[in-house]
Write a protein that holds these residues in place. Structure first.
Motif, mmCIF file in Angstrom:
data_model
loop_
_atom_site.group_PDB
_atom_site.id
_atom_site.type_symbol
_atom_site.label_atom_id
_atom_site.label_comp_id
_atom_site.label_asym_id
_atom_site.label_seq_id
_atom_site.Cartn_x
_atom_site.Cartn_y
_atom_site.Cartn_z
ATOM 1 N N ALA A 30 25.348 33.661 39.637
ATOM 2 C CA ALA A 30 24.805 34.655 40.545
ATOM 3 C C ALA A 30 25.293 34.473 41.979
ATOM 4 O O ALA A 30 25.331 35.418 42.749
ATOM 5 C CB ALA A 30 23.274 34.597 40.525
ATOM 6 N N THR A 31 25.657 33.250 42.317
ATOM 7 C CA THR A 31 26.005 32.954 43.708
ATOM 8 C C THR A 31 27.510 32.786 43.852
ATOM 9 O O THR A 31 28.147 32.096 43.055
ATOM 10 C CB THR A 31 25.289 31.685 44.187
ATOM 11 N N GLN A 50 24.408 36.288 46.985
ATOM 12 C CA GLN A 50 23.534 36.113 45.841
ATOM 13 C C GLN A 50 23.493 37.469 45.145
ATOM 14 O O GLN A 50 22.979 38.437 45.703
ATOM 15 C CB GLN A 50 22.128 35.680 46.262
ATOM 16 N N ASN A 51 24.063 37.511 43.914
ATOM 17 C CA ASN A 51 24.319 38.782 43.252
ATOM 18 C C ASN A 51 25.172 39.644 44.197
ATOM 19 O O ASN A 51 26.234 39.193 44.603
ATOM 20 C CB ASN A 51 23.022 39.436 42.811
ATOM 21 N N ASN A 52 24.741 40.829 44.595
ATOM 22 C CA ASN A 52 25.597 41.603 45.487
ATOM 23 C C ASN A 52 25.069 41.632 46.914
ATOM 24 O O ASN A 52 25.548 42.429 47.740
ATOM 25 C CB ASN A 52 25.791 43.017 44.947
ATOM 26 N N ARG A 69 30.839 42.392 47.378
ATOM 27 C CA ARG A 69 30.638 42.009 45.978
ATOM 28 C C ARG A 69 29.799 43.128 45.367
ATOM 29 O O ARG A 69 28.614 42.977 45.131
ATOM 30 C CB ARG A 69 29.918 40.663 45.877
ATOM 31 N N GLY A 72 27.982 42.717 41.929
ATOM 32 C CA GLY A 72 27.410 41.407 41.692
ATOM 33 C C GLY A 72 28.264 40.507 40.834
ATOM 34 O O GLY A 72 27.778 39.488 40.339
#
Lengths: 115, 113
Positions: A30-31, A50-52, A69, A72
């Motif tokens: 996730a990161t 963190q994710n998007n 991102r 994500g």
């Protein structure tokens, strides 16, 4: 499992040109982090997702650097316009989450030379 | 804010000799500590880490590091090095509970035969 992928591996541009780097993290991580490593120095964190969502971009020179991102997963880092001092290796890393102690897995990096 | 000082930029050593790579950190809060290694033409990879518990941590290839809170140090040691240990070693710190890494400048270990 596949590691962190980055492209291109090498890039040479002239100052004031623009450049983009791509990163594909380990599946399920996730990161995502972007680091800048200038010759003779340790990696310096530019931005952390963190994710998007952006968690930390305090050291990103926002007048010329941008990163996203969108879904994500993959991420791109852009420099526009480039300066001579941007010559460095740009490292992408990913980890399972934000919790302390999670191992960060690094990609092979993109070596940028600005002439 | 945290900072890391690696006192030696290069350490040359003969094969089978012991080695110590020094790392000191500065932080106003409790920390996690890491050693990463970068072999020639490869990416950074985690060698070992200290999160809590025993202050002596070990890697699978014979390296060990000891967390010394009073001296704010996390020196890396190996009793007998091999040619294959030639690499650049980075010490890193993060705040306890967080995972933003701050790296030292790195130490190049050159093992000679």
């Amino acid at each position: 499992e596949a590691g962190v992928a980055q492209s291109p591996r090498y890039k040479i541009i002239e100052k004031r040109q623009s450049v983009a780097f791509w990163c594909n993290p380990i599946s399920g991580h996730a990161t995502l982090y972007w680091y800048q490593q200038i010759l003779g120095q340790g990696p310096k964190l530019l931005i952390q997702f963190q994710n998007n969502g952006v968690v930390d971009d305090s050291q990103l020179p926002k007048d010329r650097f941008s990163a996203e991102r969108l879904k994500g997963v993959d991420s791109t880092l852009k420099i526009q316009p480039a300066k001579l001092e941007d010559s460095a290796v740009y490292l992408c890393a990913s980890s399972l989450g934000l919790a302390g102690g999670h191992e960060q897995y690094f990609g092979p990096g993109t070596r940028l030379t600005v002439t | 804010a945290q900072s890391v000082t690696q006192l030696d930029s290069q350490v040359p050593v003969f094969e089978e000799a012991p080695v110590e790579l020094r790392c000191n950190y500065s932080s106003s809060v409790s920390v996690y500590l890491f050693w990463y290694v970068q072999y020639p033409n490869q990416g950074l990879q985690l060698l070992l880490k200290y999160l809590s518990g025993s202050t002596l941590v070990e890697s699978i290839n014979g390296f060990e590091a000891e967390f010394n809170k009073s001296q704010t140090s996390f020196h890396l040691r190996k009793p007998s090095v091999h040619i294959s240990d030639t690499a650049e070693y980075f010490c890193a710190v993060s705040e306890r509970g967080g995972n933003k890494l701050v790296f030292g400048a790195g130490t190049i270990l050159r093992v000679k035969s």
